[in-house]
Every structure is written in structure tokens, then in C-alpha cells.
Design a protein around this motif. Sequence first.
Motif, PDB file in Angstrom:
ATOM      1  N   ASN B 129       9.677   2.623  -3.399  1.00  0.00           N
ATOM      2  CA  ASN B 129      11.026   2.664  -2.833  1.00  0.00           C
ATOM      3  C   ASN B 129      10.927   3.001  -1.337  1.00  0.00           C
ATOM      4  OD1 ASN B 129      13.713   3.048  -2.217  1.00  0.00           O
ATOM      5  ND2 ASN B 129      14.138   4.343  -3.989  1.00  0.00           N
ATOM      6  N   PRO B 130      10.575   2.001  -0.528  1.00  0.00           N
ATOM      7  CA  PRO B 130      10.311   2.270   0.894  1.00  0.00           C
ATOM      8  C   PRO B 130      11.512   2.801   1.662  1.00  0.00           C
ATOM      9  CG  PRO B 130      10.333  -0.093   0.464  1.00  0.00           C
ATOM     10  CD  PRO B 130      10.355   0.585  -0.870  1.00  0.00           C
ATOM     11  N   LYS B 131      12.731   2.363   1.266  1.00  0.00           N
ATOM     12  CA  LYS B 131      13.915   2.856   1.999  1.00  0.00           C
ATOM     13  C   LYS B 131      14.085   4.354   1.792  1.00  0.00           C
ATOM     14  CE  LYS B 131      16.620  -1.289   2.575  1.00  0.00           C
ATOM     15  NZ  LYS B 131      17.799  -2.051   2.189  1.00  0.00           N
ATOM     16  N   LEU B 134      11.547   6.076   3.868  1.00  0.00           N
ATOM     17  CA  LEU B 134      11.952   6.071   5.276  1.00  0.00           C
ATOM     18  C   LEU B 134      13.033   7.119   5.539  1.00  0.00           C
ATOM     19  CD1 LEU B 134      11.488   4.443   7.953  1.00  0.00           C
ATOM     20  CD2 LEU B 134      13.503   3.140   7.344  1.00  0.00           C
ATOM     21  N   THR B 213       2.841   4.357   1.074  1.00  0.00           N
ATOM     22  CA  THR B 213       3.901   3.358   0.882  1.00  0.00           C
ATOM     23  C   THR B 213       3.535   2.056   1.577  1.00  0.00           C
ATOM     24  OG1 THR B 213       5.494   5.162   0.857  1.00  0.00           O
ATOM     25  CG2 THR B 213       6.397   2.973   1.133  1.00  0.00           C
ATOM     26  N   LEU B 250       5.767   0.638   8.567  1.00  0.00           N
ATOM     27  CA  LEU B 250       6.823   0.677   7.545  1.00  0.00           C
ATOM     28  C   LEU B 250       8.118   0.054   8.074  1.00  0.00           C
ATOM     29  CD1 LEU B 250       7.746   1.602   4.735  1.00  0.00           C
ATOM     30  CD2 LEU B 250       8.321   3.813   5.721  1.00  0.00           C
ATOM     31  N   GLU B 251       8.452   0.375   9.298  1.00  0.00           N
ATOM     32  CA  GLU B 251       9.685  -0.175   9.866  1.00  0.00           C
ATOM     33  C   GLU B 251       9.605  -1.690   9.982  1.00  0.00           C
ATOM     34  OE1 GLU B 251      10.587   2.179  13.358  1.00  0.00           O
ATOM     35  OE2 GLU B 251      10.854   3.937  12.072  1.00  0.00           O
ATOM     36  N   LEU B 254      10.098  -3.223   6.596  1.00  0.00           N
ATOM     37  CA  LEU B 254      11.502  -3.158   6.151  1.00  0.00           C
ATOM     38  C   LEU B 254      12.388  -4.162   6.898  1.00  0.00           C
ATOM     39  CD1 LEU B 254      11.918   0.681   5.633  1.00  0.00           C
ATOM     40  CD2 LEU B 254      11.923  -1.076   3.883  1.00  0.00           C
TER      41      LEU B 254
END
Lengths: 166, 258
Positions: B129-131, B134, B213, B250-251, B254
Amino acid sequence: MANLRKQFSKIYDQYINKIYRFIFLKVSSQEVAEDLTSEVFIRGWDSFRQGADIKNIQAFLYQIARNLVIDHYRQKSQVKTISAEFVQMVDPRLNLEEKAKIDSELDQVKFALSNINEDYREVIIWRYLDQLSISEIAEILDKSEGAVRVALHRGLKELRNKLNTD
Amino acid sequence: MGNPSYIKMTEKDLIRKIRTLRRIEPRKNWVLLTKSRILGQDLEAKRSLSFREFFRFQFALKPAFVLPVALLLIAGSIFYFSNLKDLKTAQVEYQQKLIQLQGLTPALVQLQTNISQVRESLEKAEVKNPKQVLEIRKSVESAALAGKEVIAETKKMVEATSPARLAPQGEAGESEKIAKTTEPEAQILTSITETEKAIEELENSSQQKVKETVEYLLGEIEHWALGEIDQQRFEEAKEAYRNGDYNQALEKILFLGY
């Protein structure tokens, strides 16, 4: 003096959040709200330690806050700005959907509240957020309790209309 | 166009909505620092006021008293400035600063509790669940920033307290009484160290979670069919990962699909 400081320290703890929120809902800027809230307590402390006759500290602090906000708009002629940082750090235990729902609801109410009559806004904040009694609000505003009840009734009506139309 | 959900809104619903505004709160570290500044200003103000009043009194004296008073004033000034700390000022100042320090101890304890909560959430966050990861990373950054601000201010206050404690005192033996680190100071120093450690561990854990992640996502996305722009972003994400910039990676991930 140490005793006075201790007493005022308790007053500060008790009212800092309320005064900040009251000011923030009027100026919609974290930075300005912090500056004005500091000033409220600096002035409050000055009066307190000099032994001023303060019958109701809560009413006294709100009156300083009201005057400072009025001065702020009068002197600076500032346009209201919306700060994105007004909500405290997100509680990480909330899931994203819950957070989004709460934020959206909060934004709606805040926006609607910022668009109703200033006098109505104040009584709504005091009555429903700060849970002041009608008589306490009347004391701050130096009005009759009947006048406060009328303002509250009209304020809720106007707020409901705003929420319906926004 | 009206929102149908509000048409039948009862007063109770309306009040409940108004009460969501209770979530508006000042920043906790700002609250603490402001309190410390306001209540800490008092001593300085009092000292300068009494000094001003003293001079006002002198100028009001009749001429016949001017010379002796002037001599007294000069002698007094020399005595005052050379024995500034003998006038118990240091001790009063020290007591005031101790009160300020004691006021900050619960703040540090609260800060540690907040850090623990964020850490708990971080540990529960799933790499799938990357969001969420973050979001928690942002909370970590806010908590760390707030914590460092409080610590820096507290350290300044501890440093300001030490000279007052160590200053020579008028009566023999007094300096010895307060020369050792006192309990409030020791407590605050321990709290500072613990908080600093907690922040460092939190930041490390957060970085590790983001790394895991990103590794998971890179492995998954490797098998996806990406468009040209997304492929470019994906390559940039991999590059950021190789450079150890996991947040950037990560950004970028996403952003795929936007």
C-alpha cells in the motif's frame, strides 16, 4: 510572581487551543493566527501580572482576540488567504478514505462558516465549538441573552443555507 | 445546484458538522514554545522596569541631594555591575529558568508518545500500500521536524540555565549548593537524549519501510506494459533507487499512470 506565573500557565493551557481556533477561523492563515494568538496571551499576561481587575478571564481573552483581529484587518487591509496547513498532523491510524472524508467535511463547514455574517460566526464558534453558555457569550459581546439566542438561531439558518448551496 | 444530502439536515447533523472544526488545533511545538517565551519574558521586563523607576526617582530629588545621590549612584553602579550576581539576581534567574525547564518536561514526554504512535503505524503499514506508506512518511517527517524544533529550543534553555546555576553567589557556600546539575535539569537532559534517539530510530525505520516498498513496487511493475512516458518515469524511479533516494523513487512510482 511565581504563583501568578503558575496561575497564568494554567490559563494558557486551558485557552490556547480555543483562542487559536477562534482566530484561525477568522483569518484563515496559520501564520497570522499564531502571531495574533501569541499577542493575545502576551497582553493577557501583562494585565494579569499587573493585577488588572479581570472578572472573567475567558471573556477577557476573547475580547482581546476580537480586537486584534479587527485591528489586523483594519491596519493591513489583508485579503483572506486559505492555508493548507491548518489541520494538525494527520493521525496515521486513520485510513486514507476516512481521512479524506473527514477533511472534506471539515473544509465544507469551514468554507460555509467563513461566508456567513461575522457576528453569527462568532456565536456559533463559541456555542458549538467552545461550548460557552449563552450568558457567557452575552458577557463577551456585551449584549442580552435574548440577542445572543436570536443571533445563534439566524446563524445556524444561514450556515445551513450555505451548506445547501455550496 | 443544491446538495441533496443537506436538504433534510437536522440541527443535530448541522452541529455535528460544526464540531468537525474542533480538529483545528495549533501546532503543539508552537504552543509550548510560545508559552515558554511569554512566561519567560517576565523577569527581563521586571528588571528593566525597576531600573527605569529607580532613575526616575533620582531625577525628582531636590538639588541639595544631587551630589551625594550622584556619588551614591556612581558607587552603587560600580557595586551593582561588579557584583551583579551577588544581588541574588542569578539565583532568581536560575529559579525562573528551572520553572521554564520543568514546564517543558511534559512536552517532551508527549512528543515521545506521539513518536511512538507514528512508529506503531509505520510498522503496521504494508509495502503493498504505497500511498499509505507515503502518507506515514509525511507524518514521520512532520513529527521529526517538530521534535527537532522542540529539542533545539529546550537545549537553548538548558544552556541558558547552566551559567545561572554556576554563577558565583554572594554568601559563601551558596554556589556549591547549586553547582551540581539539579534534578529538573538532569530529567530534561535525559528526556532530550531519549527523544533524539526516538526521532533517529523513527527516521531510520521510515526510510527502511520506504525502501522495502520501492523494492516491492519495482519488482511488480517490471512485468507491466508501460507507455512511453510511464516507462521513462519508471526508469527514473529505478535510477533514484540505485542512488539511494528512496523517497524520490516512491514518488516517481506513484506518478505512473497520471
